[in-house]
Motif scaffolding. Structure first.
Motif, PDB file in Angstrom:
ATOM      1  N   ASP A  36       0.838  -1.195   0.000  1.00 13.59           N
ATOM      2  CA  ASP A  36       0.000   0.000   0.000  1.00 13.59           C
ATOM      3  C   ASP A  36       0.876   1.249   0.000  1.00 13.59           C
ATOM      4  N   ASP A  39       3.812   1.186   2.382  1.00 14.71           N
ATOM      5  CA  ASP A  39       4.924   0.359   1.900  1.00 14.71           C
ATOM      6  C   ASP A  39       5.751   1.140   0.892  1.00 14.71           C
ATOM      7  N   ALA A  40       5.064   1.780  -0.051  1.00 14.17           N
ATOM      8  CA  ALA A  40       5.764   2.524  -1.099  1.00 14.17           C
ATOM      9  C   ALA A  40       6.579   3.664  -0.489  1.00 14.17           C
ATOM     10  N   TYR A  41       6.018   4.294   0.548  1.00 15.25           N
ATOM     11  CA  TYR A  41       6.717   5.412   1.182  1.00 15.25           C
ATOM     12  C   TYR A  41       7.931   4.922   1.960  1.00 15.25           C
ATOM     13  N   LEU A  42       7.769   3.816   2.683  1.00 17.29           N
ATOM     14  CA  LEU A  42       8.857   3.306   3.516  1.00 17.29           C
ATOM     15  C   LEU A  42      10.057   2.860   2.683  1.00 17.29           C
ATOM     16  N   SER A  44      11.468   4.444   0.419  1.00 14.73           N
ATOM     17  CA  SER A  44      12.415   5.535   0.218  1.00 14.73           C
ATOM     18  C   SER A  44      12.969   6.073   1.530  1.00 14.73           C
ATOM     19  N   TRP A  59      -2.922   8.080   7.448  1.00 16.25           N
ATOM     20  CA  TRP A  59      -3.375   8.121   6.055  1.00 16.25           C
ATOM     21  C   TRP A  59      -4.675   7.350   5.845  1.00 16.25           C
ATOM     22  N   VAL A  85      -1.912  11.222  -0.711  1.00 12.65           N
ATOM     23  CA  VAL A  85      -0.901  10.984   0.310  1.00 12.65           C
ATOM     24  C   VAL A  85       0.497  11.033  -0.300  1.00 12.65           C
ATOM     25  N   ALA A  86       0.606  10.693  -1.580  1.00  7.44           N
ATOM     26  CA  ALA A  86       1.928  10.685  -2.205  1.00  7.44           C
ATOM     27  C   ALA A  86       2.457  12.106  -2.393  1.00  7.44           C
ATOM     28  N   ALA A  88       0.999  14.828  -0.741  1.00  5.34           N
ATOM     29  CA  ALA A  88       0.603  15.631   0.414  1.00  5.34           C
ATOM     30  C   ALA A  88      -0.093  16.912  -0.027  1.00  5.34           C
ATOM     31  N   ARG A  89      -0.980  16.803  -1.025  1.00 10.27           N
ATOM     32  CA  ARG A  89      -1.725  17.955  -1.526  1.00 10.27           C
ATOM     33  C   ARG A  89      -3.100  17.479  -1.989  1.00 10.27           C
ATOM     34  N   GLU A 282       3.310   7.569 -11.526  1.00 12.14           N
ATOM     35  CA  GLU A 282       3.776   7.859 -10.175  1.00 12.14           C
ATOM     36  C   GLU A 282       2.737   7.419  -9.131  1.00 12.14           C
ATOM     37  N   VAL A 284       0.605   4.965  -9.350  1.00 10.49           N
ATOM     38  CA  VAL A 284       0.625   3.509  -9.181  1.00 10.49           C
ATOM     39  C   VAL A 284       1.832   3.107  -8.342  1.00 10.49           C
ATOM     40  N   ALA A 285       2.999   3.678  -8.663  1.00  6.79           N
ATOM     41  CA  ALA A 285       4.214   3.323  -7.927  1.00  6.79           C
ATOM     42  C   ALA A 285       4.065   3.662  -6.454  1.00  6.79           C
ATOM     43  N   ARG A 287       1.231   3.742  -4.895  1.00  4.16           N
ATOM     44  CA  ARG A 287      -0.013   3.109  -4.423  1.00  4.16           C
ATOM     45  C   ARG A 287      -0.994   4.148  -3.883  1.00  4.16           C
TER      46      ARG A 287
END
Lengths: 328, 533
Positions: A36, A39-42, A44, A59, A85-86, A88-89, A282, A284-285, A287
């Motif tokens: 989710d 996961d995608a954020y963690l 990086s 989130w 969430v990706a 933040a806007r 972006e 999709v990557a 999530r």
């Protein structure tokens, strides 16, 4: 004009089931994708288990899929696309910022492939079987077979790196504080290569449909009659044969608007154009489900509007169609 | 420190090339630094949070390290003060005293004081930061007797060495007056950071660029030289190479130009390939092992896998020479902790086969012993390519590995949360001290879902004990000795297999000066970088 608007409104209303299917389908597909947004954020940033749980809570990802969908759908009915969430806007801002770039790119690429494609199609179809026809057909097929990103890279190597005629990416010169006409020209210069890369791929399709259509029309009796009446060849080609062969091309135009959106994902990445194609990738990557749903929704509206415009053109070209639409 | 300009040919040329380089006069400080100019560099991602105090990662530092400063920065021989000018640990390991720089102002004009440091440490690093949550977990209080002294007080003895090693990456200081009393994680200054650094954050145009401008009021004398730094977002890696050739960007760091392009681009006039400046940002190529699989829980099998991997081939073929073979969990280029005195597993197929036979996994009728699920991390070309190589290497010894390709989010979940893998390829980072992000790779008792940690179900009481002891050992020689033991134990028991270590490459136009002059160059503040006209 009023009639056109009410037609458009009706068309959008009848498309509601389509929207519903698209949204639910995309939501389910993304739900099925492993991982989710957290996961995608963690990936990086790293971080401990507490951080993951905390982010999931912040989130809203610790709620059930059904609850999240309901939140999204409720907000949507109120005209709110929600929060990305990706980025933040607000999603609306993220999409609206990029939509014009994609529209510009797609519009110009469509104009190029339709304009040049049908023109070359007329040249090829004016004398089916001639050398000119064969060269055009083979050349266009060759370009059609080339992957879009590769064509883009070749254009970059030749025109941006070797010749240095054109910028190799972006939508405009960065942080240049240009305005007005100057800025417009700057954007145009930046769009030449991506438009060419995207447009040339689809050009072959228009060329071949035009040519095939004309080859068909040439065999019809009315062409023989026109010849018998002694009309000049050029007039027969343009006003009669080409015009009759144009109708399927206009149909194609509507259909292609959807696949061009797909092609723009690749071209926008290669040329670093900040458009919604790249944004979809972006999303999709990362999530970012609501963002992707927002993008899909705007794309669907775009395709429906384009097809509506195509229908209007169609009606102008062939009065029989317009009449039937009115009766419906 | 001078820039060593090493083309690939130069590297492979070995001694002859080294001799030639030594013979050349190096005009390091011959040129006068020029003020002004705009430096355009390639960026491949746009982090959602640019606050380095919360997100200590290279992707964030690349942009924000020019804006927000840490207490100290790494140099080739130790540390150099930034917001702190001196630091001293107490003998009992319960406190560290920082003397802070005077006359420093935030970009909004307010003075920088010890209150900012205390706030950042207690409220941000300790509570929110991905790495700080571990290193500063015992931080109890920060005393501020005056505006320029901050005394960190720890609940348990904490090695001063660890705190020192953590200074460059973990101690970015943010302004208290903007964060206090707000939701720190959602503060607008996280996307438009305000710091004390040589550059101010000017704007971010999503999908296009970040723009930083010169901080005229910077505390450093006569710096920065540049007027502006632009980070141009180039999502396509092939485009970065083209952009530098066309002089649309002047620098691409973090190997934004793929390794395969380096040989060609190093021959372009006016373009240079720099392979230094990443010494403190070493990435490690690691085979992660799921010890829940009964075959892999067998040490002989793990040793056989280690022997089936030709590390030199990996370095030469996958990294094209831009890497070195690894011996253990600490990289060779770490001057403090590395030891070569660990068991080695030379490439030896016969031995690997013998070990597997000995373990009781004889080849079946089809020549295969058992099957494994192999998940290469998708973050780098090299990790994916190594996954392909590993599959072939394992096939040579009768292990049938099936590659499962995932994107980043799916890989994250499969390996670190669901443990749905047998072996995985990972690229962890060594951050100057094993306690920051290395011991976590083999330590037991880590909850599910922690990325880049031991999620392979490995538990070794002896290794855990050494890690625990080192965490509280204040004497630096003794602590280093413990980490030598740690390296030996890991190399002996192989909870994971270290294959190679690599730093990144920078490709730049010759006009960019003072590149790679510290071991964290790409994520340092670039105050002394200048552009030759």
């Amino acid at each position: 004009m009023n009639r056109a608007l009410s037609l458009l409104r009706r068309r959008l209303l009848t498309s509601l089931p389509v929207f519903l299917i698209v949204i639910v389908g995309s939501f389910l597909l993304l739900e099925a994708a492993p991982g989710d947004a957290v996961d995608a954020y963690l990936v990086s940033v790293g971080g401990d288990a507490g951080l993951a749980a905390q982010l999931r809570h912040e989130w809203g990802l610790d709620r059930s899929a059904w609850a999240r969908f309901l939140t999204f759908a409720t907000a949507l009915v109120h005209g709110d696309l929600g929060w990305s969430v990706a980025f933040a806007r607000p999603i609306r801002d993220v999409i609206l910022e990029r939509l014009p770039n994609t529209l510009l790119l797609m519009g110009a690429a469509t104009a190029l492939s339709f304009g040049l494609g049908s023109l070359l199609g007329i040249v090829a179809g004016a004398r089916p079987g001639s050398i000119c026809d064969r060269v055009l057909s083979v050349a266009s097929l060759a370009i059609y077979a080339v992957p879009g990103f590769w064509l883009g890279l070749v254009l970059i190597v030749v025109f941006s790196i070797e010749l240095r005629w054109l910028p190799l990416g972006g939508i405009e010169t960065i942080a240049s504080s240009r305005s007005g006409l100057d800025r417009g020209l700057d954007i145009a210069r930046h769009l030449v290569l991506p438009v060419a890369a995207l447009g040339f791929i689809y050009l072959a399709l228009y060329l071949r449909v035009m040519r095939a259509g004309m080859a068909e029309v040439w065999r019809m009796d009315f062409v023989l009659a026109l010849r018998a009446r002694g009309l000049p060849q050029s007039r027969i080609v343009i006003a009669h044969v080409a015009r009759n062969a144009l109708l399927p091309l206009v149909t194609l135009l509507g259909l292609q608007s959807a696949s061009m959106l797909g092609g723009s994902v690749v071209i926008e990445s290669v040329f670093a154009v900040p458009g919604i194609g790249r944004l979809a990738h972006e999303a999709v990557a990362a999530r970012d489900v609501p963002l992707l749903l927002g993008i899909i929704l705007s794309s669907a509206i775009l395709v429906i509007v384009v097809n509506f415009l195509v229908d209007i053109v169609y009606a102008a070209l062939d009065p029989r169609v317009g009449a039937s639409e009115e009766r419906a | 420190m001078t820039i060593l300009n090493i083309s690939r040919r130069g590297l492979l040329g070995g001694a002859a090339a080294a001799g030639a380089l030594a013979a050349l006069p190096i005009p390091a400080f011959a040129q006068q630094a020029r003020r002004g100019g705009r430096l355009v560099v390639a960026a491949d991602s746009e982090p959602r949070n640019l606050n380095p105090a919360i997100v200590a990662s290279n992707g964030v530092f690349f942009v924000s390290s020019k804006v927000v400063e840490p207490l100290a920065e790494a140099t080739f021989d130790g540390l150099e003060g930034r917001l702190a000018t001196a630091w001293e640990g107490s003998a009992d390991g319960l406190s560290v005293t920082f003397t802070l720089r005077e006359g420093v102002n935030w970009h909004d004009g307010r003075p920088f004081t010890s209150a900012d440091v205390a706030f950042s440490a207690l409220e941000v690093w300790k509570k929110l930061q991905n790495l700080g949550r571990v290193v500063f977990k015992d931080l109890e209080a920060v005393d501020t007797p005056d505006d320029h002294t901050a005394i960190f007080r720890f609940a348990r003895p904490t090695p001063f060495q660890l705190i020192r090693n953590a200074l460059p990456a973990l101690t970015a200081v943010v302004p208290r007056h903007l964060y206090e009393g707000t939701d720190i994680a959602a503060n607008p200054a996280n996307t438009a950071p305000i710091g004390t650094g040589p550059f101010r954050f000017a704007e971010h145009k999503a999908g296009e660029y970040y723009r930083l401008t010169r901080n005229e009021a910077y505390w450093g004398k006569g710096v920065p030289y540049l007027d502006e730094i632009i980070y141009r977002v180039l999502p396509d890696r092939a485009a970065a190479a083209g952009a530098i050739e066309a002089d649309e960007i002047q620098l691409a760091a973090f190997s934004a130009v793929p390794l395969a392009d380096l040989d060609r681009i190093s021959k372009v006039p006016g373009v240079e390939v720099v392979t230094t400046g990443y010494e403190a940002l070493t990435y490690q190529l690691v085979v992660e092992i799921n010890h829940r699989r009964k075959e892999l829980a067998d040490l002989n099998v793990r040793r056989a896998i280690a022997r089936a991997i030709d590390k030199d081939f990996v370095v030469k073929t996958i990294f094209l020479g831009y890497a070195v073979a690894a011996t253990g969990p600490v990289p060779k280029n770490d001057a403090q902790f590395y030891t070569a005195d660990v068991p080695q597993y030379a490439f030896d197929l016969a031995k690997a086969n013998a070990l597997l036979d000995e373990a009781g996994y004889a080849r079946g009728a089809n020549g295969k012993r058992f099957a494994l699920k192999l998940l290469p991390a998708p973050y780098f070309n090299e990790t994916r390519q190594f996954g392909d190589y590993l599959r072939q290497a394992l096939a040579e010894v009768g292990i049938d590995a099936t590659i499962v390709n995932n994107d980043a989010a799916a890989h994250q979940k499969a390996v670190y949360t669901d443990h749905d893998f047998d072996i995985a390829v990972a690229p962890p980072v060594f951050r100057g001290d094993p306690a920051i992000s290395t011991t976590i790779l083999v330590q037991s008792g880590i909850p599910d879902g922690v990325p880049f940690s031991n999620q392979g179900g490995y538990a070794n009481a002896e290794i855990d004990a050494v890690i625990e002891k080192a965490a509280g050992t204040l004497d630096e020689t003794a602590r280093i000795g413990l980490y030598h033991d740690f390296q030996k134990l890991v190399a002996t028991d192989l909870p994971l297999i270290n294959v190679a270590e690599w730093g990144f490459t920078t490709v730049k136009r010759s006009s960019v000066k003072n590149v790679a002059n510290n071991p964290r160059w790409a994520v340092s503040n670039w105050a002394d970088v200048w552009l030759d006209a």
